[in-house]
Write a protein that holds these residues in place. Structure first.
Motif, short mmCIF file in Angstrom:
data_model
loop_
_atom_site.label_atom_id
_atom_site.label_comp_id
_atom_site.label_asym_id
_atom_site.label_seq_id
_atom_site.Cartn_x
_atom_site.Cartn_y
_atom_site.Cartn_z
N VAL A 1 75.15 0.10 -47.07
CA VAL A 1 74.86 -0.18 -45.44
C VAL A 1 74.89 -1.65 -45.23
N ALA A 2 75.17 -1.62 -44.05
CA ALA A 2 74.92 -3.13 -43.19
C ALA A 2 73.75 -2.76 -42.33
N ALA B 1 81.33 -3.24 -37.09
CA ALA B 1 81.75 -2.99 -35.65
C ALA B 1 81.03 -1.59 -35.42
N TRP B 2 80.59 -0.66 -36.26
CA TRP B 2 80.07 0.25 -35.89
C TRP B 2 78.37 -0.02 -35.09
N ALA C 1 74.42 -7.12 -45.36
CA ALA C 1 75.31 -6.32 -45.87
C ALA C 1 75.28 -6.01 -47.38
N LEU C 2 75.14 -4.98 -47.71
CA LEU C 2 74.69 -4.35 -49.14
C LEU C 2 76.15 -4.06 -49.68
N PRO C 3 75.98 -4.09 -51.14
CA PRO C 3 77.30 -3.59 -51.62
C PRO C 3 77.79 -2.46 -51.24
N GLY C 4 79.00 -2.44 -51.11
CA GLY C 4 79.91 -1.35 -50.57
C GLY C 4 79.84 -0.99 -49.19
N SER C 5 79.26 -1.85 -48.42
CA SER C 5 79.48 -1.78 -47.02
C SER C 5 80.74 -2.71 -46.47
N VAL D 1 71.50 0.46 -38.54
CA VAL D 1 71.99 0.69 -39.91
C VAL D 1 73.35 1.35 -39.91
N SER D 2 74.35 1.07 -40.52
CA SER D 2 75.56 1.81 -40.57
C SER D 2 76.07 1.53 -42.04
N GLY D 3 76.62 2.98 -42.64
CA GLY D 3 77.22 3.04 -43.56
C GLY D 3 77.04 4.21 -44.27
#
Length: 163
Positions: A52-53, A77-78, A67-71, A140-142
Motif C-alpha cells: 500500500v501507499a 493517483a487513487w 509507499a511500501l513495497p509492491g505499491s 490508503v491505497s493498494g
C-alpha cells in the motif's frame, strides 16, 4: 463449514459506516499526530506485507506519505481521487460510495463529478477534530477497497485508544 472466526467478510451498512465516523473523532490533530498515525499505518501494513501507499493531508497540506513495497504510482493517483471525495463530502470515500449504492445507483453514474478526479472507493477517511469538524483525510491505497477502508479504521481506533 466456516467457523465463527472465519466468517465471510460482510459489507458494512451505511449506518455502520456513519457510526464509525461519529466514533473516530480526535481531540486535536497536529503534525506530530500525523506522523504517529502514519507510522502506525506503516507498521500495520508491514505486519501484513500489504502493498500500500499511505497519505495524510490536513488543510491542503500533505503531512505524511509512505509507499511500501509492491505499491505503484497508480496508488498515489487513487489516493488523490479518494481524498478529494472526503474533502468534498466530509465523509469517508467508502461511505460516499455506499450511500449512492443504497439509492440504487453508483457514484460514477450520479455524482456528476469527473471519475478521473474523484473516486468514491474505500480507503480515505476524514480526520475529524472535536468541536472543529473535518480538517483532513487519511488515505490508503493498494488493497481491495473494503480492506483499504478497514485498515484506516483500525489504525484510527488504535491511535485513539493510545490517547
Amino acid at each position: 463449514m466456516t467457523s465463527p472466526k472465519q466468517s465471510p467478510e460482510l459489507t458494512p451498512t451505511v449506518e455502520e459506516l456513519e457510526a464509525q465516523e461519529r466514533r473516530l473523532v480526535l481531540r486535536q490533530f497536529t503534525h506530530d499526530d500525523a506522523w504517529a498515525l502514519g507510522s502506525l499505518l506503516v507498521d500495520l501494513a508491514r505486519e501484513r506485507q500489504a502493498p500500500v501507499a499511505i497519505d495524510i493531508h490536513r488543510a491542503g497540506q500533505q503531512l505524511f506519505h509512505a509507499a511500501l513495497p509492491g505499491s505503484t504510482p497508480d496508488n498515489d493517483a487513487w489516493i488523490a481521487r479518494k481524498r478529494r471525495v472526503v474533502e468534498r463530502y466530509g465523509s469517508a470515500s467508502y461511505l460516499v460510495g455506499a450511500r449512492f449504492r443504497a439509492k440504487g445507483t453508483t457514484f460514477e453514474e450520479s455524482s456528476r463529478l469527473d471519475p478521473d478526479t474523484y473516486a468514491a472507493h474505500g480507503g480515505s477517511f476524514p480526520i475529524t477534530v472535536e468541536g472543529v469538524g473535518v480538517v483532513g483525510a487519511v488515505t490508503v491505497s493498494g488493497l481491495p477497497q473494503l480492506q483499504d477502508h478497514r485498515l484506516v479504521v483500525e489504525a484510527l481506533e488504535l491511535f485513539l485508544s493510545r490517547g
